[in-house]
Design a protein around this motif. Structure first.
Motif, PDB file in Angstrom:
ATOM      1  N   SER A 251       0.890  -1.212  -0.098  1.00 33.37           N
ATOM      2  CA  SER A 251      -0.117   0.037   0.217  1.00 33.37           C
ATOM      3  C   SER A 251       0.819   1.152   0.022  1.00 33.37           C
ATOM      4  O   SER A 251       0.513   2.299  -0.278  1.00 33.37           O
ATOM      5  N   HIS A 367      -7.031   0.103  -2.783  1.00 32.98           N
ATOM      6  CA  HIS A 367      -5.662   0.718  -2.842  1.00 32.98           C
ATOM      7  C   HIS A 367      -5.208   0.598  -4.404  1.00 32.98           C
ATOM      8  O   HIS A 367      -4.579   1.448  -4.864  1.00 32.98           O
ATOM      9  N   TYR A 451      -2.359  -5.327   2.204  1.00 40.09           N
ATOM     10  CA  TYR A 451      -3.576  -4.847   2.090  1.00 40.09           C
ATOM     11  C   TYR A 451      -4.501  -5.347   3.260  1.00 40.09           C
ATOM     12  O   TYR A 451      -5.191  -4.582   3.757  1.00 40.09           O
TER      13      TYR A 451
END
Ligand code: SF4
Length: 523
Positions: A251, A367, A451
């Protein structure tokens, strides 16, 4: 005098009819088609890149002494008609377009078409290779090894460097543990030409053309010289680190150690041979390990050229409409919600990792959507295992995903999107390209990314309010298609595991409810 017509994704002076054109003997035609600009939605960085790069090439050709007829016309046909009326060329020749529709259109217009030289394996060479296999599947690995032998990349005599053809095993590591700084992508300053194109894009948008994504920030090069600068940077600072983590997703970094060269290859600003030559030289000099050099060259002479060959072999056999898994769900809001300003621009005190505003609480999807919005680019695993995987598991219509991908990526084109989306991501071609669907639950995403930490969902749960959509939909997908895949040797174990889940009925009920929430933008 002859005319050489240069199309917007053929911006290479070194190949095709442009390579032999001479100032004073050949006139150049470049047409910007309003109909094309208005034909679909675009990522604004894609449109900016193509238009600006076309105009920079026009400037270079004029500086080299060519007479260039650069015009904005209602359509390509109108541009050609006006050019012909004004200049009366003896003949008009173009390099064959990269799409079947483009070739048909030029043929209708009476334009002579020279072979497309933007790939190392021509369509006819690919077809001969495929025909020689008889009924055997078109396995990429077989194609790749044939190309390695033919082209001689990373070969020590008849043997592959490092003793192996394939370093995938070394190249499938998850994110490194602990903080890591990744190479910063090269950026350039926007100049007056960029500003001129951006003003035209704003006018286009005001007239109803749908443009998506953040405004260009200099990430994408719009000239061959700038693309070469990015290639040099890649070889010196990025490539050595490309291999081991090429499948990882973070991310905190949109590019990691990816080379970001695909837009230039697809527009003709870089050539496949020169990027492979550079990678090979860096390996031979000891600057890049074999796993990274092999992983990169595999992407170029393997995957990229294989996809090009499959496109031309299949496009006129109904490939655009394949839908083997009978998937008809419209694209859910998790793909289509336009981000709020806060999601894009942040501001004082803004958490750079915050991803609110993308129409979903699935942190992985948000993301990836953020990176698509900001750059029109994500790497192959984010495309395949986050976006494509969700569409596959949810039964999204493959063509809807294809159109969305094409409209949202800076390196999009029909030849690259059709096989990747319909073949690899959604298994819509029934296994022509992939030996099994690339379906995965939350466990895979958690292994390959960061994530899941902080996500509102729990990747281990397949039922209940916190169940991870990928995990639940994965098991439900296997159960739904059990009959089809029960005899697939690469999937039979997972199908059996799904059938043996004690809570399979509840998983399927949870999946049903989840799909309703996905449709309503509530996941
Ligand atoms: Fe994605 Fe599931 Fe992980 Fe959340 S828990 S980030 S939805 S895989």
């Amino acid at each position: 005098m002859d005319t050489v017509w240069v199309l917007g994704d053929q911006l290479d002076r070194g190949v095709g009819p442009l390579a032999t054109a001479r100032p004073g003997h050949t006139r150049i035609l470049v047409v910007e088609s309003t109909a094309k600009l208005r034909s679909k939605a675009w990522h604004r960085q894609r449109l900016h890149l193509v238009l600006t790069a076309m105009r920079r090439l026009v400037g270079e050709l004029r500086a080299a002494g060519f007479e260039v007829d650069h015009r904005r016309s209602a359509s390509l046909a109108a541009g050609l008609a006006d050019h012909t009326a004004e200049h009366r060329p003896d003949r008009v020749v173009a390099m064959a377009p990269a799409s079947a529709a483009g070739r048909a259109r030029l043929a209708q217009l009476g334009v002579e078409q020279a072979p497309n030289e933007q790939f190392l394996c021509s369509e006819s060479d690919f077809a001969a290779w495929a025909d020689a296999r008889g009924p055997k599947r078109l396995v990429m690995e077989d194609f790749y090894r044939w190309r390695r032998r033919e082209l001689g990349y990373l070969m020590d005599g008849a043997e592959p460097c490092g003793g192996r053809w394939n370093f995938d095993h070394d190249n499938r590591q998850g994110p490194p543990r602990g903080p890591v700084s990744w190479p910063e992508p090269v950026r350039g300053e926007l100049d007056a030409l960029d500003g001129e194109v951006l003003a035209e894009l704003a006018a286009l948008e005001a007239s109803g053309v749908v443009l998506r994504g953040a405004v260009p920030d200099g990430t994408w090069a719009t000239s061959r010289a700038e693309a070469r600068r990015r290639l040099d940077h890649t070889v010196e600072h990025v490539l050595a680190r490309f291999g081991p983590h090429e499948d990882a997703m973070l991310s905190s970094s949109w590019a990691l150690a990816h080379t970001l060269l695909s837009p230039y290859l697809n527009l003709g600003l870089l050539r496949p041979a020169e990027v492979c030559d550079a990678a090979e030289a860096a390996y031979r000099a000891g600057a890049v390990p074999i796993a990274s050099a092999e992983g990169f060259i595999r992407q170029i002479i393997g995957w990229r050229e294989y996809v090009w060959g499959v496109y031309w072999r299949e496009v006129d056999r109904g490939y655009r409409t394949v839908n083997a898994l009978d998937a008809h769900r419209p694209l859910p809001p998790a793909f289509t919600t336009e981000p709020t300003d806060g999601a894009v621009t942040g501001g004082a005190g803004h958490d750079p990792l915050a991803v609110a505003g993308y129409g979903t609480e699935m942190r992985c999807v948000a993301h990836v959507r953020r990176d698509v919005h900001r750059y029109g680019w994500t790497h192959h695993i984010q495309r395949l295992m986050i976006l494509g995987n969700l569409a596959l598991l949810a039964g999204v219509q493959p063509q809807a995903l294809n159109d969305w991908m094409w409209a949202n990526f800076v390196d999009g084109a029909e030849w690259v999107m059709l096989p990747n989306v319909l073949g690899m991501a959604t298994y819509a071609d029934g296994g022509l390209m992939a030996t099994k669907p690339y379906a995965a639950g939350g466990a895979y995403i958690d292994r390959m990314s960061d994530y899941c930490t902080g996500c509102r969902y729990d990747r281990r749960r397949r039922t209940g309010p916190d169940a991870c959509p990928y995990t639940t939909l994965y098991w439900a997908f296997l159960a739904r298609h059990a009959e089809r895949f029960a005899r697939n040797p690469r999937l039979v174990r997972q199908v059996r595991a799904a059938e043996q889940l004690a809570d399979l009925d509840e998983v399927c009920r949870t999946a049903e409810a989840m799909l309703g929430r996905l449709d309503r933008g509530e996941l």
